[in-house]
Motif scaffolding. Structure first.
Motif, PDB file in Angstrom:
ATOM      1  N   ARG A 115      34.032  38.014  41.195  1.00  0.00           N
ATOM      2  CA  ARG A 115      35.562  38.566  40.886  1.00  0.00           C
ATOM      3  C   ARG A 115      36.390  39.239  40.611  1.00  0.00           C
ATOM      4  O   ARG A 115      36.997  39.946  40.959  1.00  0.00           O
ATOM      5  CB  ARG A 115      36.276  37.570  40.728  1.00  0.00           C
ATOM      6  N   ALA A 116      35.815  39.275  39.141  1.00  0.00           N
ATOM      7  CA  ALA A 116      37.009  40.508  38.409  1.00  0.00           C
ATOM      8  C   ALA A 116      35.872  42.366  38.812  1.00  0.00           C
ATOM      9  O   ALA A 116      37.122  42.986  38.987  1.00  0.00           O
ATOM     10  CB  ALA A 116      36.466  40.302  37.062  1.00  0.00           C
ATOM     11  N   LEU A 168      42.575  43.398  38.734  1.00  0.00           N
ATOM     12  CA  LEU A 168      41.597  42.666  37.823  1.00  0.00           C
ATOM     13  C   LEU A 168      43.165  40.881  37.551  1.00  0.00           C
ATOM     14  O   LEU A 168      42.601  40.348  37.718  1.00  0.00           O
ATOM     15  CB  LEU A 168      41.567  43.186  36.677  1.00  0.00           C
ATOM     16  N   ALA A 170      41.645  39.011  41.210  1.00  0.00           N
ATOM     17  CA  ALA A 170      40.737  38.156  40.886  1.00  0.00           C
ATOM     18  C   ALA A 170      41.149  37.224  40.205  1.00  0.00           C
ATOM     19  O   ALA A 170      41.164  36.073  39.916  1.00  0.00           O
ATOM     20  CB  ALA A 170      39.468  39.137  39.582  1.00  0.00           C
ATOM     21  N   CYS A 171      42.771  37.304  39.038  1.00  0.00           N
ATOM     22  CA  CYS A 171      43.269  36.059  38.805  1.00  0.00           C
ATOM     23  C   CYS A 171      42.947  34.935  39.597  1.00  0.00           C
ATOM     24  O   CYS A 171      43.319  34.334  40.160  1.00  0.00           O
ATOM     25  CB  CYS A 171      44.051  36.544  38.429  1.00  0.00           C
TER      26      CYS A 171
END
Length: 333
Positions: free
Chosen positions: A147-148, A221, A225-226
């Motif tokens: 994901r990051a 990010l 991503a989070c």
């Protein structure tokens, strides 16, 4: 002909017309559904939905962004002096003009979203679909590292493409800080872009591109991503409704996005605002030079000036963007 015959004929006509209308609407709906599910539209829709979502969010939070930029530019080159606050900056803007001045640069902000957010959300969605398909084939879930990586790549690519619009936005928002005789009085984002090209050259449209790209990678990010990871964990470990999961994950992602990206956003603003002095030199030579000079002359904490304002800008923007995108995704599923 009797009145009953007339009534029967009229009723039959109405029934036939209603049936034809229903068939026509069903045909139109089916055609629209088929069009949305063509391979090309399925590939393009994440980009379209992302752009619309970002533009709606920008229209909502533009005044906060204006205040954030003015906070970052206040007291440039000095470590002492009166520290501005979001409230004092807002008062100054309103005292110098009118409430609509808080929307200075909106056209540039919308253009930036049309380019930058269209690309970053579109690419992120495309990358995540590919990663999800690969993970499913291997019988596992998508990892946070994946994901990051998707967030970093999508943010970097989109930021480079959208840098000219971002530059125009900063120039328009900082124009009011200059002495009256030096102001450009940009009429629109097109006017700002054409003025920059005429006076500084085409390559000037990518001024500050390095910190812009780094900032976007850090922001994505933290945000995408989070958000994706937080939503997955909330879905697995809580009983929250999908709407509550989206809001909670957005707030979590907003904090990490703000914390990770604000120093780069600060430097980006300084680099994009700067213009050559009488000696032909720029105040900052590069992103690194800007970091060093600001830390030495203004103090390390200056990079986080306006964190609360920045968070108030990032979190609602993320929430509005993601909520609108979820809704558009539902409409076009």
């Amino acid at each position: 002909m009797s009145s009953n015959t007339f009534k029967q004929a009229a009723e039959a006509a109405r029934t036939k017309t209603s049936a034809m209308g229903k068939q026509g609407s069903e045909a139109v709906s089916a055609a629209g559904h088929d069009f949305l599910h063509t391979p090309i539209m399925r590939a393009v829709l994440p980009f379209i939905n992302g752009g619309i979502s970002g533009m709606v969010a920008t229209a909502v939070i533009q005044p906060v962004d204006m205040i954030k930029v003015r906070l970052q530019l206040a007291g440039e080159g000095t470590a002492t002096g009166k520290r501005p606050t979001p409230l004092s900056v807002t008062r100054d803007i309103l005292a110098q003009g009118k409430a609509l001045d808080l929307y200075t640069g909106l056209s540039a902000g919308l253009l930036r979203q049309a380019v930058y957010t269209t690309a970053r959300l579109g690419f992120f969605d495309t990358f995540m679909k590919a990663l999800s398909a690969r993970a499913k084939e291997k019988g596992r879930e998508v990892t946070f590292v994946e994901r990051a990586s998707a967030g970093l790549a999508a943010g970097g690519i989109a930021a480079f493409i959208g840098n000219p619009a971002d530059l125009a936005l900063i120039r328009m928002q900082s124009d009011g800080l200059k002495p009256a005789a030096e102001r450009k009085h940009y009429k629109s984002v097109i006017d700002a872009l054409s003025t920059i090209v005429k006076s500084e050259g085409v390559t000037a449209l990518w001024a500050g591109a390095t910190p812009t790209v780094v900032r976007a990678m850090a922001l994505n990010l933290g945000q995408l991503a989070c958000f994706s990871e937080a939503k997955a964990q909330l879905k697995k470990h809580t009983q929250l409704s999908p709407q509550s999961q989206t809001l909670t994950a957005s707030a979590i992602a907003g904090f990490f996005a703000s914390f990770l990206s604000l120093p780069f956003d600060f430097v980006k603003t300084r680099l994009q605002k700067q213009q050559r002095g009488p000696d032909g030199r720029l105040p900052y030579k590069s992103m690194t030079d800007c970091f060093v000079k600001v830390a030495r002359e203004e103090g390390i904490t200056r990079f986080y000036r306006g964190f609360s304002t920045y968070y108030v800008r990032i979190a609602p923007h993320a929430m509005v963007t993601l909520i609108v995108m979820d809704y558009l995704g539902w409409l076009t599923k």
